[in-house]
Scaffold this motif. Structure first.
Motif, PDB file in Angstrom:
ATOM      1  N   LEU A 172     -16.020 -28.170 -23.421  1.00  0.00           N
ATOM      2  CA  LEU A 172     -17.125 -28.321 -22.290  1.00  0.00           C
ATOM      3  C   LEU A 172     -17.997 -29.527 -22.564  1.00  0.00           C
ATOM      4  O   LEU A 172     -18.829 -29.154 -23.277  1.00  0.00           O
ATOM      5  CB  LEU A 172     -17.668 -27.158 -21.633  1.00  0.00           C
ATOM      6  N   ILE A 173     -18.234 -30.390 -21.772  1.00  0.00           N
ATOM      7  CA  ILE A 173     -19.191 -31.567 -21.995  1.00  0.00           C
ATOM      8  C   ILE A 173     -20.307 -31.206 -20.984  1.00  0.00           C
ATOM      9  O   ILE A 173     -20.193 -31.596 -19.807  1.00  0.00           O
ATOM     10  CB  ILE A 173     -18.772 -32.757 -22.329  1.00  0.00           C
ATOM     11  N   SER A 174     -21.691 -31.106 -21.229  1.00  0.00           N
ATOM     12  CA  SER A 174     -22.593 -30.973 -20.252  1.00  0.00           C
ATOM     13  C   SER A 174     -22.982 -32.307 -19.709  1.00  0.00           C
ATOM     14  O   SER A 174     -22.790 -33.246 -20.546  1.00  0.00           O
ATOM     15  CB  SER A 174     -23.796 -30.345 -20.834  1.00  0.00           C
ATOM     16  N   PRO A 175     -23.818 -32.613 -18.608  1.00  0.00           N
ATOM     17  CA  PRO A 175     -24.306 -33.848 -18.235  1.00  0.00           C
ATOM     18  C   PRO A 175     -25.121 -34.567 -19.134  1.00  0.00           C
ATOM     19  O   PRO A 175     -25.219 -35.789 -18.904  1.00  0.00           O
ATOM     20  CB  PRO A 175     -25.031 -33.327 -16.844  1.00  0.00           C
ATOM     21  N   SER A 176     -25.596 -33.845 -19.961  1.00  0.00           N
ATOM     22  CA  SER A 176     -26.647 -34.503 -20.996  1.00  0.00           C
ATOM     23  C   SER A 176     -25.872 -34.720 -22.391  1.00  0.00           C
ATOM     24  O   SER A 176     -26.500 -35.338 -23.224  1.00  0.00           O
ATOM     25  CB  SER A 176     -27.847 -33.494 -21.416  1.00  0.00           C
ATOM     26  N   LYS A 203      -7.966 -28.004 -14.321  1.00  0.00           N
ATOM     27  CA  LYS A 203      -7.330 -27.678 -13.024  1.00  0.00           C
ATOM     28  C   LYS A 203      -7.930 -26.281 -12.550  1.00  0.00           C
ATOM     29  O   LYS A 203      -7.993 -26.143 -11.188  1.00  0.00           O
ATOM     30  CB  LYS A 203      -5.808 -27.648 -13.090  1.00  0.00           C
ATOM     31  N   GLN A 204      -8.105 -25.221 -13.433  1.00  0.00           N
ATOM     32  CA  GLN A 204      -8.570 -24.004 -12.904  1.00  0.00           C
ATOM     33  C   GLN A 204     -10.133 -23.748 -12.974  1.00  0.00           C
ATOM     34  O   GLN A 204     -10.603 -22.626 -12.716  1.00  0.00           O
ATOM     35  CB  GLN A 204      -7.731 -22.798 -13.808  1.00  0.00           C
ATOM     36  N   LEU A 205     -10.701 -24.793 -13.602  1.00  0.00           N
ATOM     37  CA  LEU A 205     -12.298 -24.675 -13.988  1.00  0.00           C
ATOM     38  C   LEU A 205     -13.160 -25.054 -12.523  1.00  0.00           C
ATOM     39  O   LEU A 205     -12.502 -25.980 -12.061  1.00  0.00           O
ATOM     40  CB  LEU A 205     -12.860 -25.461 -15.012  1.00  0.00           C
ATOM     41  N   GLN A 206     -13.981 -24.460 -12.320  1.00  0.00           N
ATOM     42  CA  GLN A 206     -14.769 -24.742 -11.348  1.00  0.00           C
ATOM     43  C   GLN A 206     -16.135 -25.583 -11.850  1.00  0.00           C
ATOM     44  O   GLN A 206     -17.322 -24.962 -11.899  1.00  0.00           O
ATOM     45  CB  GLN A 206     -15.424 -23.645 -10.380  1.00  0.00           C
ATOM     46  N   TRP A 211     -20.487 -31.915 -15.422  1.00  0.00           N
ATOM     47  CA  TRP A 211     -19.782 -31.545 -16.589  1.00  0.00           C
ATOM     48  C   TRP A 211     -18.214 -32.074 -16.514  1.00  0.00           C
ATOM     49  O   TRP A 211     -17.705 -32.279 -15.619  1.00  0.00           O
ATOM     50  CB  TRP A 211     -19.620 -30.018 -16.319  1.00  0.00           C
ATOM     51  N   SER A 212     -17.741 -31.975 -17.758  1.00  0.00           N
ATOM     52  CA  SER A 212     -16.510 -32.223 -18.067  1.00  0.00           C
ATOM     53  C   SER A 212     -15.724 -31.343 -18.985  1.00  0.00           C
ATOM     54  O   SER A 212     -16.401 -30.808 -19.758  1.00  0.00           O
ATOM     55  CB  SER A 212     -16.260 -33.761 -18.456  1.00  0.00           C
TER      56      SER A 212
END
Length: 244
Positions: A172-176, A203-206, A211-212
């Motif tokens: 997971l990559i945060s906005p920062s 596809k299953q993540l909210q 975030w990416s």
């Protein structure tokens, strides 16, 4: 107990359980050298946890038991365990079943606490005590109005997560721009989730705004070192990640 409190406690229990290890199973190699514990061959190994506890004055005191190092949490036996049977057996006001979970690290080295040998059997599944968590009233009230998913929590431990070269990692990559590497996936929200689903897990993540999620293949070993503190979070499926 609210869903938010459950998410927080299962996350905290998982994080706390990583500081000590029990006797080795036949498929996991474990070595003890002085005050160092080294475990290998963990990737995609299954385990489960049982949490139960009660309030002492205004503090919620929860014991965390795990199958890690003892067995792979047999599915037939796990399905027969219920919150009610554990509540009745231990006179507990709080019970949560945390699992099944699967490691996504290849190995770990840990220092610190001595191995804990307190053991219990839940529905015939042997588990060791991994941690005792105390949640004060202030923290309980905070959880009523907050969302602990995608929120980093500081975990006090000394560990090195080992990801081998040639292995895929899921991040997971945060906005920062902070990178969080998956350390385990869970079949709690989606009982059919498997390692084969992880490349397309987005596809299953909210995902919150900004975030990416990504997959990459390691060209060399990746070691995530926590010297006293690790920053960890969970997604909406209870999959767990540590900041790189």
């Amino acid at each position: 107990m609210t869903h938010k409190m459950y998410l927080f406690l299962t996350a905290l229990a998982f994080f706390a359980s990583l500081s000590v290890y029990a006797a080795t199973s036949s498929t996991v190699e474990e070595k003890f050298i002085s005050n160092v514990v080294s475990v290998s061959n963990l990737r995609n190994k299954r385990y489960c946890e049982v949490l139960y506890g009660d309030r002492s004055f205004l503090t919620l005191v929860v014991k965390v038991f795990s199958t890690q190092g003892l067995n792979d949490c047999p599915e037939d036996a796990w399905k027969l365990i219920t919150n009610q049977t554990i509540s009745d057996a231990y006179k507990a006001s709080f019970v949560r079943l945390n699992g099944p979970r699967y490691w996504m690290i290849d190995g770990v080295q840990a220092t610190g606490n001595t191995v804990n040998h307190e053991r219990a059997s839940f529905g015939g599944i042997e588990m060791n005590l991994r941690a005792t968590i105390e949640v004060g009233l202030f923290k309980q009230l905070q959880l009523l109005w907050g969302n602990p998913t995608y929120q980093a929590t500081i975990v006090h431990r000394n560990t090195t997560w080992i990801y081998k070269a040639g292995s895929p990692v899921y991040e997971l990559i945060s906005p920062s721009g902070e990178q969080y590497v998956m350390q385990s996936y869970a079949q709690i929200v989606n009982p059919k989730l498997s390692m084969a689903d992880l490349p397309m897990l987005e596809k299953q993540l909210q995902l919150p705004k900004g975030w990416s999620y990504r997959t990459r293949l390691l060209a060399e070993d990746l070691n995530l070192v926590a010297k006293g503190a690790a920053y960890v979070l969970q997604d909406n499926l209870f999959n767990s990640y540590q900041r790189q």
